[in-house]
Design a protein around this motif. Structure first.
Motif, PDB file in Angstrom:
ATOM      1  N   GLU A   1      40.571  36.549  41.302  1.00 19.41           N
ATOM      2  CA  GLU A   1      41.296  35.312  41.637  1.00 19.41           C
ATOM      3  C   GLU A   1      42.637  35.609  42.313  1.00 19.41           C
ATOM      4  O   GLU A   1      43.067  34.881  43.207  1.00 19.41           O
ATOM      5  CB  GLU A   1      41.499  34.462  40.376  1.00 19.41           C
ATOM      6  N   LYS A   2      43.265  36.694  41.884  1.00 15.05           N
ATOM      7  CA  LYS A   2      44.532  37.062  42.530  1.00 15.05           C
ATOM      8  C   LYS A   2      44.299  37.476  43.988  1.00 15.05           C
ATOM      9  O   LYS A   2      45.080  37.115  44.880  1.00 15.05           O
ATOM     10  CB  LYS A   2      45.222  38.187  41.728  1.00 15.05           C
ATOM     11  N   TYR A   3      43.202  38.186  44.223  1.00 20.58           N
ATOM     12  CA  TYR A   3      42.902  38.564  45.608  1.00 20.58           C
ATOM     13  C   TYR A   3      42.566  37.331  46.460  1.00 20.58           C
ATOM     14  O   TYR A   3      42.930  37.250  47.629  1.00 20.58           O
ATOM     15  CB  TYR A   3      41.749  39.578  45.663  1.00 20.58           C
ATOM     16  N   GLU A   4      41.874  36.370  45.844  1.00 20.43           N
ATOM     17  CA  GLU A   4      41.594  35.135  46.584  1.00 20.43           C
ATOM     18  C   GLU A   4      42.893  34.403  46.925  1.00 20.43           C
ATOM     19  O   GLU A   4      43.023  33.817  48.000  1.00 20.43           O
ATOM     20  CB  GLU A   4      40.673  34.217  45.763  1.00 20.43           C
ATOM     21  N   ASP A   5      43.832  34.456  46.002  1.00 15.95           N
ATOM     22  CA  ASP A   5      45.116  33.799  46.258  1.00 15.95           C
ATOM     23  C   ASP A   5      45.865  34.519  47.388  1.00 15.95           C
ATOM     24  O   ASP A   5      46.538  33.880  48.199  1.00 15.95           O
ATOM     25  CB  ASP A   5      45.961  33.771  44.973  1.00 15.95           C
TER      26      ASP A   5
END
Lengths: 241, 185
Positions: free
Chosen positions: B67-71
């Motif tokens: 999710e952090k990479y998607e952000d």
């Protein structure tokens, strides 16, 4: 030559008179066809190799070709026109039934069955470039020209669908090539030559022996202008939001 | 003639690609990379500060990492969209660049042992852990270029546009080696 079967509409050639050639495809239709072959290949290759700047231009050029081809489906010569080759289910079944009859004659332009393939490939290409316009990669590093107008999530999903939809195109292209091989091997009808030269021997064919009539140049130029305008729009839009 | 030219170009391109893929690891020591690149005002980024312990719940940890990479991707799209504009929204660009930079600073702790493909669904390749030194070199490159992007975003549109490519390039350099290709390939 001597055992030639000609259409009822054409005059029977005398033994020393050469069989005339039937003009089937006009230059714009052939050019669009072979440019699509080339650019779809380029688009596939550049996507595989991550050459996204080339992919962008290849895709945008395909957009222009599709705009022109759809326009030409209304403004081009009779074999290019949708109204001329898109037939109902009855005609498709009827054609399939005739296919193996002894008095089979090659269709003038797209036959009713092949027309389904043409329409399917055109629609799949339109869907494919449509998704590509909105697509971006998961990293937000590469994107199509309309991606700035949609959210990250939408753009990423469009990108995933753009990648998946390629398989549909591959299947349709495979069927298209298989059909051409079928006509070549089983029916002994070469469909590739006419798509290159535009004409074929006017023997055992439907339609008038001379084939399509020329289309005025201005109609072609309108199509080119239309295609150019749409491509320009997509180049310009992301710079102005 | 044309075929020869094409072949020459292809060979050249392949050669360049091969060089590009292999040089950074042996030739760029971790300690020296930031010193040469970082502006004087910025503290030298430290990638290897903490690799971390295997988390209690690796799957939850990996999901959060995803999710952090998607952000980051989401923020990068803001940067990408703006990079195409004649007059980018520099306030939005600064906010997004700062977000990316903050993530980059802590990214060294995102790959503790036991959070690779053996632990569950992830695009993180096993070589992150077997070639950690090169991973860290690439991470330092990101941290360096992400910090520069923050500075550039605070400067002007031209500076931002010039720095967007180099920063994005550090993302790609790492993904090419350490991230799994899409499953359908």
């Amino acid at each position: 030559m001597t055992d030639t079967t000609v259409t009822s509409a054409s005059p029977a050639p005398t033994p020393d008179q050469p069989v005339t050639r039937q003009k089937v495809w006009d230059a714009p239709v052939r050019l669009v066809h072979w440019l699509l072959v080339f650019l779809v290949t380029v688009s596939w290759w550049t996507a595989e190799e991550g050459e996204m700047q080339w992919h962008y231009w290849s895709g945008l050029t395909i957009v222009g070709l599709l705009v022109f081809r759809v326009y030409w489906g209304f403004a081009g010569p009779e074999t290019a026109r949708f109204s001329n080759f898109i037939k109902g289910p009855g005609a498709v079944v009827g054609y399939a039934g005739k296919l193996f009859k002894r008095d089979y004659r090659a269709a003038f332009g797209h036959n009713p069955l092949g027309a389904l393939s043409v329409v399917a490939i055109l629609l799949a290409l339109i869907a494919q470039v449509g998704l590509g316009l909105f697509a971006s990669d998961t990293d937000g590093l590469e994107s199509g020209p309309l991606s700035p107008y949609v959210s990250y999530e939408f753009s990423k999903d469009a990108g995933d669908l753009h990648e998946a939809a390629w398989n549909i195109l591959l299947i349709l292209i495979g069927l298209h090539i298989a059909a051409i091989v079928f006509y070549l091997v089983v029916k002994r009808i070469n469909l590739i030559g006419p798509m290159i030269t535009g004409s074929r021997k006017a023997e055992a064919v439907e339609g008038s022996p001379s084939g399509i009539a020329p289309v005025p140049l201005w109609r072609f130029l309108i199509g080119v202008a239309l295609a150019g305008a749409v491509v320009f729009l997509f180049v310009w839009l992301p710079t102005t939001r | 003639m044309k075929i020869k030219l094409f072949a020459a170009t292809a060979v050249l391109a392949l050669g360049l690609a091969a060089c590009g893929g292999e040089t950074p690891a042996p030739e760029t020591p971790v300690a020296e990379a930031p010193a040469a690149e970082t502006p004087a005002a910025e503290p030298a980024p430290v990638a290897t500060a903490s690799i971390g312990e295997t988390p209690a719940d690796p799957v939850a940890f990996m999901k959060e990492r995803h999710e952090k990479y998607e952000d980051i991707g989401k923020n990068f799209k803001v940067l990408l969209d703006n990079s195409k504009l004649g007059t980018p929204d520099l306030a939005a660009v600064s906010a997004a660049a700062t977000k990316v930079n903050d993530y980059a600073k802590e990214m060294g702790t995102w790959f503790p042992p036991g959070t690779g493909p053996e632990a569950g669904k992830t695009e993180a390749k096993a070589n992150i852990w077997t070639e950690r030194a090169d991973f860290d070199v690439k991470l330092v490159n990101l941290q360096t270029e992400a910090a520069k992007l923050v500075t550039a975003a605070g400067t002007d549109a031209a500076a931002f546009k010039a720095q967007f490519g180099p920063t994005g390039g550090t993302c790609k350099a790492c993904h090419d080696k350490f991230r799994e290709e899409d499953k359908d390939k």
